[in-house]
Structures are given as structure tokens and as C-alpha cells.
Design a protein around this motif. Structure first.
Motif, mmCIF file in Angstrom:
data_model
loop_
_atom_site.group_PDB
_atom_site.id
_atom_site.type_symbol
_atom_site.label_atom_id
_atom_site.label_comp_id
_atom_site.label_asym_id
_atom_site.label_seq_id
_atom_site.Cartn_x
_atom_site.Cartn_y
_atom_site.Cartn_z
ATOM 1 N N ARG A 136 29.058 47.606 39.020
ATOM 2 C CA ARG A 136 30.116 48.600 39.170
ATOM 3 C C ARG A 136 30.821 48.840 37.845
ATOM 4 N N ILE A 137 31.155 50.121 37.596
ATOM 5 C CA ILE A 137 32.062 50.457 36.505
ATOM 6 C C ILE A 137 33.319 50.993 37.151
ATOM 7 N N MET A 138 34.457 50.456 36.786
ATOM 8 C CA MET A 138 35.709 50.822 37.428
ATOM 9 C C MET A 138 36.599 51.461 36.378
ATOM 10 N N ILE A 139 36.824 52.769 36.509
ATOM 11 C CA ILE A 139 37.694 53.426 35.537
ATOM 12 C C ILE A 139 39.094 53.481 36.117
ATOM 13 N N THR A 140 40.068 53.001 35.386
ATOM 14 C CA THR A 140 41.422 52.975 35.926
ATOM 15 C C THR A 140 42.420 52.881 34.789
ATOM 16 N N HIS A 141 43.691 53.217 35.070
ATOM 17 C CA HIS A 141 44.690 52.978 34.042
ATOM 18 C C HIS A 141 45.562 51.787 34.423
ATOM 19 N N ASP A 142 45.233 51.187 35.556
ATOM 20 C CA ASP A 142 46.054 50.112 36.078
ATOM 21 C C ASP A 142 45.409 48.761 35.744
ATOM 22 N N MET A 143 46.025 48.044 34.810
ATOM 23 C CA MET A 143 45.469 46.765 34.380
ATOM 24 C C MET A 143 45.349 45.782 35.549
ATOM 25 N N SER A 144 46.284 45.883 36.501
ATOM 26 C CA SER A 144 46.257 44.906 37.580
ATOM 27 C C SER A 144 45.053 45.111 38.498
ATOM 28 N N VAL A 145 44.590 46.360 38.610
ATOM 29 C CA VAL A 145 43.386 46.613 39.410
ATOM 30 C C VAL A 145 42.191 45.907 38.785
ATOM 31 N N VAL A 146 42.115 45.954 37.454
ATOM 32 C CA VAL A 146 41.018 45.284 36.751
ATOM 33 C C VAL A 146 41.131 43.776 36.922
ATOM 34 N N ALA A 147 42.342 43.255 36.746
ATOM 35 C CA ALA A 147 42.551 41.815 36.890
ATOM 36 C C ALA A 147 42.125 41.360 38.274
ATOM 37 N N LEU A 189 36.336 52.149 22.005
ATOM 38 C CA LEU A 189 36.513 50.899 22.722
ATOM 39 C C LEU A 189 37.091 49.888 21.742
ATOM 40 N N LEU A 190 38.292 49.423 22.000
ATOM 41 C CA LEU A 190 38.940 48.525 21.048
ATOM 42 C C LEU A 190 38.614 47.070 21.328
ATOM 43 N N GLU A 191 38.468 46.755 22.596
ATOM 44 C CA GLU A 191 38.192 45.361 22.924
ATOM 45 C C GLU A 191 37.365 45.314 24.200
ATOM 46 N N THR A 192 36.256 44.586 24.151
ATOM 47 C CA THR A 192 35.471 44.398 25.367
ATOM 48 C C THR A 192 35.213 42.912 25.551
ATOM 49 N N GLY A 193 35.095 42.485 26.777
ATOM 50 C CA GLY A 193 34.844 41.069 27.032
ATOM 51 C C GLY A 193 35.119 40.706 28.465
ATOM 52 N N MET A 194 35.221 39.409 28.729
ATOM 53 C CA MET A 194 35.454 38.940 30.083
ATOM 54 C C MET A 194 36.936 39.090 30.427
ATOM 55 N N VAL A 195 37.208 39.441 31.671
ATOM 56 C CA VAL A 195 38.591 39.638 32.118
ATOM 57 C C VAL A 195 39.425 38.384 31.874
ATOM 58 N N LYS A 196 38.873 37.241 32.241
ATOM 59 C CA LYS A 196 39.632 35.987 32.137
ATOM 60 C C LYS A 196 40.107 35.739 30.712
ATOM 61 N N ASP A 197 39.188 35.907 29.744
ATOM 62 C CA ASP A 197 39.551 35.646 28.343
ATOM 63 C C ASP A 197 40.600 36.628 27.860
ATOM 64 N N ILE A 198 40.357 37.910 28.166
ATOM 65 C CA ILE A 198 41.205 38.942 27.569
ATOM 66 C C ILE A 198 42.613 38.916 28.137
ATOM 67 N N PHE A 199 42.756 38.665 29.436
ATOM 68 C CA PHE A 199 44.104 38.615 29.991
ATOM 69 C C PHE A 199 44.853 37.379 29.502
ATOM 70 N N ILE A 206 48.708 41.371 37.707
ATOM 71 C CA ILE A 206 48.194 41.444 36.349
ATOM 72 C C ILE A 206 47.518 40.139 35.932
ATOM 73 N N ASP A 207 47.838 39.057 36.618
ATOM 74 C CA ASP A 207 47.312 37.751 36.242
ATOM 75 C C ASP A 207 46.052 37.431 37.052
ATOM 76 N N PRO A 208 44.870 37.368 36.389
ATOM 77 C CA PRO A 208 43.647 37.159 37.155
ATOM 78 C C PRO A 208 43.569 35.780 37.816
ATOM 79 N N ASP A 209 44.366 34.828 37.341
ATOM 80 C CA ASP A 209 44.316 33.490 37.934
ATOM 81 C C ASP A 209 45.254 33.342 39.116
ATOM 82 N N ASP A 210 46.086 34.379 39.312
ATOM 83 C CA ASP A 210 47.092 34.316 40.351
ATOM 84 C C ASP A 210 46.460 34.094 41.721
ATOM 85 N N GLU A 211 46.810 32.985 42.339
ATOM 86 C CA GLU A 211 46.284 32.702 43.672
ATOM 87 C C GLU A 211 47.346 33.080 44.690
#
Lengths: 323, 327
Positions: free
Chosen positions: A208-219, A233-243, B267-272
Motif C-alpha cells: 500500500r501507498i498511503m498519501i496523506t498530510h496527517d502524520m498521525s495516520v502514517v504513525a 523526497l527529503l527523508e525516507t525510511g522506517m516509521v519507527k526510526d523517523i518518528f 503521532i507516536d507509533p509506539d503508543d499502546e
């Protein structure tokens, strides 16, 4: 892992009467089978342009697309003819648009629309067969069977969006693009649909590619993220690392402009001052330098190249390591 | 609460008559957009109102600014009934209560310059002795709000400005008359993420600076928690939970609030978070039934919930819910 989509050096230029607008420049990313990548950025940053280029939905009279987008390891979507592309649409790549109320025909029942789409690739399919398939998909998105015989105006926004998602799954595509598919929805409905999408992905192994302006949706719903700004594209990578540790000042700014739901207050919300740069002039230095609070002379003169970091992360900033 | 509330909403209701199947059914029906709402806001306090779309948040905002006339109840500002105030002096009421709307592109006349837009209310309310004085005040306020140079902005038309700038002007216009009470109806939901924080901080600073009471209507829970002192959660025209912002978000009492927060993207991906799903769409406010309105979708509903509407229950001095099962 199998590669589903590899985009290399993709450029999209819109031609207007007086000037060309460089809407996407040198985009590059890879999506593997089972990945879900969120593309985030402000409005006008070229997120949708990028996706529409991969799907070849632009009006090609006014758009110039260069570069490569290799789908399923062997086919280049950019150089493909529209006829070949039609073969792929719905069957291997499908798309869900922002407002399902507008993407479904108001004068046809869902049944008629589904039959039309199904028969593009399987012209001999019987009504019962299609009905069975669609109803199993409707169940997947938690909708009752009766939806199949309704008109779009008889349903709520959430139901329509779910129907659009179900339709996009008709032929079991390898890649689905969600273009702001949950943006117009209510908090609760959005939360539910996101959960359903994540569940579905596990069972169907879809990408899936998810286009959104809402960071929380991606998280909430993706494992990869691509941060887009003014066509790059300024930064690409895994969600966990980047957040956890954003390495590009723009990503940092974006994350800081969202308040946390739980826990203590993380200080004052900050915004990113300034506006998007003019996309019709090419920029010598870093595209974000004008709005960046840590920009130095080097940033204005020299374009930063992608720095590869841990876990497949790429950052386009001269000072990525110092962040 | 020991202090006398500055704005106090007393049993306010708005019922819209329903015309539906009048031919067959002669019984008069109503859509209860707002039903018996009691709230209070102190001076300088920001009250956040959250809820799903269609729960009556915006109707409440319109009632308090008298863009709609309530079916019953009244709103008191500083002990003065707004109903009386409107009867006696409409202008005084408009001066004391202002509203900021969701879409900044729709709030301004496209044919007028910002100067004309900002000067009009000042002239109507006889603030400032001459045009020059009014102009000076406008420029001062614009620059205070970060729109520099104010002189230049005054000459522009709305279409020449970005959404963020327009929304700031919208807030500045609302603050021009030094109102005592502002209703902000989803002021940032149309704006881009990068400018959202700016608008929110501006509203926050201005409210604290002028000691204004603000009602902040939004569906974004994280944002509402950030800006508000207190939060009221609405469901189908009723307030189901009220309390300090952190209390409500971190420790929700009503099952609806719990579900709302559990469904809100973080916003926090670890948030449980607790997984609570609400099934179905909200029922129509046409006939929500005698019991708790949320009962049909509630995960902890019992038989009693379907029969009578629960009373207010205090969880602490500042936190109450209307639910009989939550402890």
C-alpha cells in the motif's frame, strides 16, 4: 523480500502556457511486498502528483514524466503505453481516492459499477460470481450485504469510503494507492477504517501507498514513510526510526507541529514559518533552506545528496548526521 | 466551582422541526441538535468541545453567538442574559460575542480589500474617532498578529493571501472589538499542518492577553487537549463528559470518550492504547430513545441503559460524566 515498486529518478513537469512547473524532482524509493508506505507533506508538495505519475493518470499532453518506476521487478510503468497500463489497472494496481462520494457514479447502483469494473478483466464473469466476490469483500470491510444493491446517495461517507476500498480489492491487486482516502472522514470512522486496512493487509499480503498530510495516520497505519516537500523526497525510511529521531529539519518541524495525544505536554507547538517555494524556478541549493532555521551558506549553494543511514533510511540534508 | 462563571450556558436546547412524513404521520417530530446543555466558562479560560461530526458541536457554537435562536434555555455572559441583551441592544451583544469560522476562504467578501473588511466593524461600532485612527488600530493589530507589514496586507484582497494568513486575519477581526467571548468553530481543520500550530498559538496568546473566554470546537482530540483548559465531549446533542483537559484525555470516564480516544490516530507509533471499537454510525438525533443515547453502540451497555437517561455523576470535583456503569 520481493520488490513491488522501485521508483528511480522520477521527474514530473507540468507545462503551462508561460512556464513549466517542476512538480516532482528526482524522487526515488522502493516498496517491497507487504510494505505500507506513507507519503506525507504539506498541500502542494507534490504527493498526489507523484502517485498519479506512477499510475499514469496525468493528462499526458501537459505533463512530462521522466525516470523509471519499475513495477513487479520487470515492467516500467513510465515507458508503458496506456493500453498496456489499462491491463494493469484494477488488476495489479488500484487506487482509492479522497472523496468516495465523488468517485462513485451517483446514477448507478453499486452492483452495476462493480460489474462494469469486474468485467474489464474478466468479460465472461457471471452476475452471481461477481456478487459473491464483492460480498466477500464487503464483509472484509465490515459492511452488510445490502450495500451491494444501494445507490451511493443511500450511504454515509464512511460506508462509501469502505465500498470504494472493497471495489479496489476486486481483482486482488498487488499494489493499492490510497490518495487521502481517510482525510474527509470523521475521527471515529477514520480510526475504524485504518484498523480494517491494517487487518486486511495482514490477511491479503497487499502492498500500500498511503498519501496523506496527517502524520498521525502514517504513525498509526504504515511501516515506511516518505516525507515530501516542494516536489522532493527529503527523508525516507522506517516509521519507527523517523518518528523517534527525525534527521531532516523539515521532518522535525512536521512532527513538532502535532500535539501528542497522551503523556505530558511536549512544550509549545511550533510551526514552520514561510511558504512553499516557487516550483517554476529550479533551485540551486537545498530546497528547504529558505525555511530552515539551521541553514548555513552551504545549504543555499549546494544541493544535498541522499545520505544513506541505518535501516535503509535516506536523508537529503547536509547535516543529517548531526541531528 | 467557587468563582462565578463568566459565560454560563443554562439548559440550552435547539430542536429543529422535522418535516419528513407529515402526510401520514401527524405527530410532530423534532431533531434534537442540542438538548439541555449546561456549561460554564471562566474569564480567560479555553473550553474545548469535541465529538463526531453531526453531534451538534457547531450548532452549540451558533446558539451561543445567536446565529441560531435556541428553542429553550439561555446563555448568560457576566450574569447578563444574552436574550435580554439582544432585545435591548443588538450591537452591544455583537461586540461582546464573536465567532471564527472553519473555512477562511469563505469568511471574507472576495470583492473587498482587507482594509475595508477590517474597518467596517470598527465603523459600525463607533470605535475610533477618525478613519486614520481606525486604520492605525488595524495595522497595529495586524502586526501584533505577525502579519508584517500591516500597511501592505491592508491593500490586499482575500484571494491574494494564503489560508493561514486569512485565518489569522479572521482571528484578528474577531478580536478587534475586544469581545468577552469567542467561539472558534474548527478554526484550523482547513489549514495545512505547518501553519496550524501558528494559528493555535496565536489564538492561545490572544485569549490569555485579553483575558477572553473561548469556546474551541474541534474534532481533533490531541489539538483540543493542547489548547484547552477544560474539555466537553458531546454525543448526539448532549454533553456526556466534562472535565480538565488532561483528565478527560488521560483518564476518560464515559465509554464514548474512551472509544473516541482509542480510535484517534496518534503521532507516536509506539503508543499502546486500549482497543475499543464502536460499531455502526451514530443514530439519528430524530428519536434517540428514552435511554442513554450511546447505549446501542456502547460496549458496556446493560438493560437499564436502554430505559432511562443516566444522571450526571461526579468523578472528581472538576470531572463529570453521564453514564451509570462507569466507575
Amino acid at each position: 523480500m520481493k520488490e513491488i515498486l522501485r521508483v528511480e529518478d522520477l521527474n514530473v513537469t507540468y507545462q503551462t502556457k508561460s512556464k513549466s512547473i517542476y512538480a516532482v524532482r528526482n524522487a526515488a524509493f522502493t516498496i517491497n511486498q507487504g510494505d505500507s508506505m506513507g507519503v506525507v507533506g504539506e498541500s502542494g508538495s507534490g504527493k498526489s502528483t507523484l502517485a498519479m505519475a506512477v499510475l499514469r493518470l496525468h493528462d499526458e499532453k501537459y505533463t512530462e514524466i521522466t525516470g523509471r518506476a519499475v513495477f513487479d521487478e520487470d515492467r516500467d510503468l513510465i515507458s508503458m503505453s496506456q493500453t498496456d497500463m489499462d491491463e494493469l489497472r484494477w488488476k495489479e494496481i488500484s487506487v482509492v481516492f479522497q472523496r468516495a462520494m465523488n468517485s462513485l457514479s451517483p446514477v448507478h447502483r453499486i452492483r452495476q459499477q462493480v460489474e462494469d469494473i469486474y468485467r474489464i478483466h474478466e468479460p465472461k464473469a457471471s452476475r452471481e460470481e461477481i456478487r459473491e466476490r464483492m460480498i466477500s469483500l464487503l464483509k472484509l470491510v465490515n459492511l452488510p450485504e445490502r450495500v451491494y444493491d444501494l445507490y451511493p446517495h443511500e450511504m454515509s461517507g464512511g460506508m462509501l469510503q469502505r465500498t470504494a476500498i472493497a471495489i479496489s480489492l476486486l481483482h486482488n491487486p498487488k499494489l493499492i494507492v490510497f490518495d487521502e482516502a481517510t482525510t474527509a472522514l470523521d475521527v471515529v470512522t477514520q480510526g475504524q477504517i485504518l484498523k480494517e486496512i491494517v487487518e486486511m493487509e495482514k490477511t491479503l499480503n497487499m502492498t500500500r501507498i498511503m498519501i496523506t498530510h496527517d502524520m498521525s495516520v502514517v504513525a498509526e497505519s504504515c511501516n515506511k514513510i516518505a516525507v515530501m516537500y516542494a516536489g522532493e523526497l527529503l527523508e525516507t525510511g522506517m516509521v519507527k526510526d523517523i518518528f523517534k529521531k527525525p534527521c531532516h529539519p523539515y521532518t522535525q518541524g512536521l512532527i513538532k507541529s502535532f500535539p501528542a495525544l497522551k503523556g505530558g505536554h511536549h512544550g509549545k507547538l511550533t510551526s514552520i514559518p514561510g511558504n512553499l517555494p516557487d516550483l517554476s524556478v529550479s533551485c540551486k541549493g537545498c530546497i528547504f533552506a529558505d525555511r530552515c532555521d539551521r541553514a548555513e551558506k552551504k545549504c543555499f549553494e549546494e544541493k544535498p545528496s541522499y545520505k544513506a543511514m541505518q535501516n535503509g533510511r535516506n536523508v537529503a540534508c547536509h547535516f543529517a548526521e548531526e541531528m | 466551582m467557587s468563582e462565578k462563571p463568566y459565560v454560563s450556558v443554562e439548559n440550552i436546547s435547539k430542536w429543529y422541526p422535522y418535516k419528513g412524513d407529515k402526510l401520514i404521520n401527524h405527530e410532530k417530530k423534532f431533531i434534537k441538535a442540542n438538548d439541555d446543555i449546561n456549561l460554564s466558562i471562566q474569564k480567560g479560560e479555553i473550553l474545548g468541545v469535541i465529538g463526531e461530526s453531526g453531534c451538534g458541536k457547531s450548532t452549540l457554537g451558533k446558539l451561543l453567538t445567536r446565529l441560531e435562536t435556541p428553542t429553550a434555555g439561555d446563555c448568560l455572559i457576566n450574569g447578563v442574559s444574552t436574550k435580554e441583551l439582544i432585545k435591548n441592544d443588538m450591537k452591544a451583544f455583537r461586540r461582546s460575542v464573536q465567532i471564527i469560522f472553519q473555512n477562511p476562504f469563505d469568511t471574507f467578501t472576495p470583492r473587498d480589500t482587507i482594509e475595508q473588511i477590517l474597518l467596517r466593524p470598527l465603523k459600525n461600532h463607533n470605535i475610533g474617532n477618525s478613519k486614520e485612527e481606525r486604520r492605525k488600530l488595524c495595522i497595529e493589530r495586524l502586526e501584533e498578529g505577525g502579519l508584517v507589514p500591516g500597511e501592505d496586507i491592508m491593500k490586499r484582497y482575500p484571494h491574494e493571501l494564503s489560508g493561514g494568513q486569512l485565518q489569522r486575519i479572521s482571528i484578528i477581526r474577531a478580536m478587534l472589538l475586544d469581545p468577552e467571548f469567542i467561539v472558534a468553530d474548527e478554526p484550523v481543520s482547513m489549514l495545512d499542518v505547518s501553519v496550524r500550530a501558528e494559528i493555535i498559538n496565536m489564538l492561545l496568546d490572544l485569549a490569555k492577553l485579553h483575558n477572553t473566554a473561548v469556546m474551541f470546537i474541534s474534532h481533533d482530540i490531541a489539538l483540543t487537549r493542547y489548547i484547552s483548559d477544560n474539555i466537553a465531549v458531546m454525543y448526539l446533542g448532549k454533553v456526556v463528559e466534562y472535565g480538565k483537559a488532561d483528565e478527560v484525555v488521560n483518564n476518560p470516564g464515559h465509554p464514548y470518550t474512551k472509544a473516541l480516544i482509542s480510535n484517534c490516530a496518534s503521532i507516536d507509533p509506539d503508543d499502546e492504547r486500549e482497543e475499543i471499537s464502536i460499531t455502526g454510525e451514530p443514530p439519528t438525533p430524530l428519536d434517540p430513545g428514552p435511554g442513554c443515547y450511546f447505549a446501542p453502540r456502547c460496549f458496556m451497555a446493560c438493560e437499564k441503559c436502554l430505559k432511562e437517561y443516566p444522571d450526571k455523576k461526579n468523578l472528581s470535583d472538576t470531572h463529570w460524566i453521564t453514564c451509570m456503569n462507569a466507575e
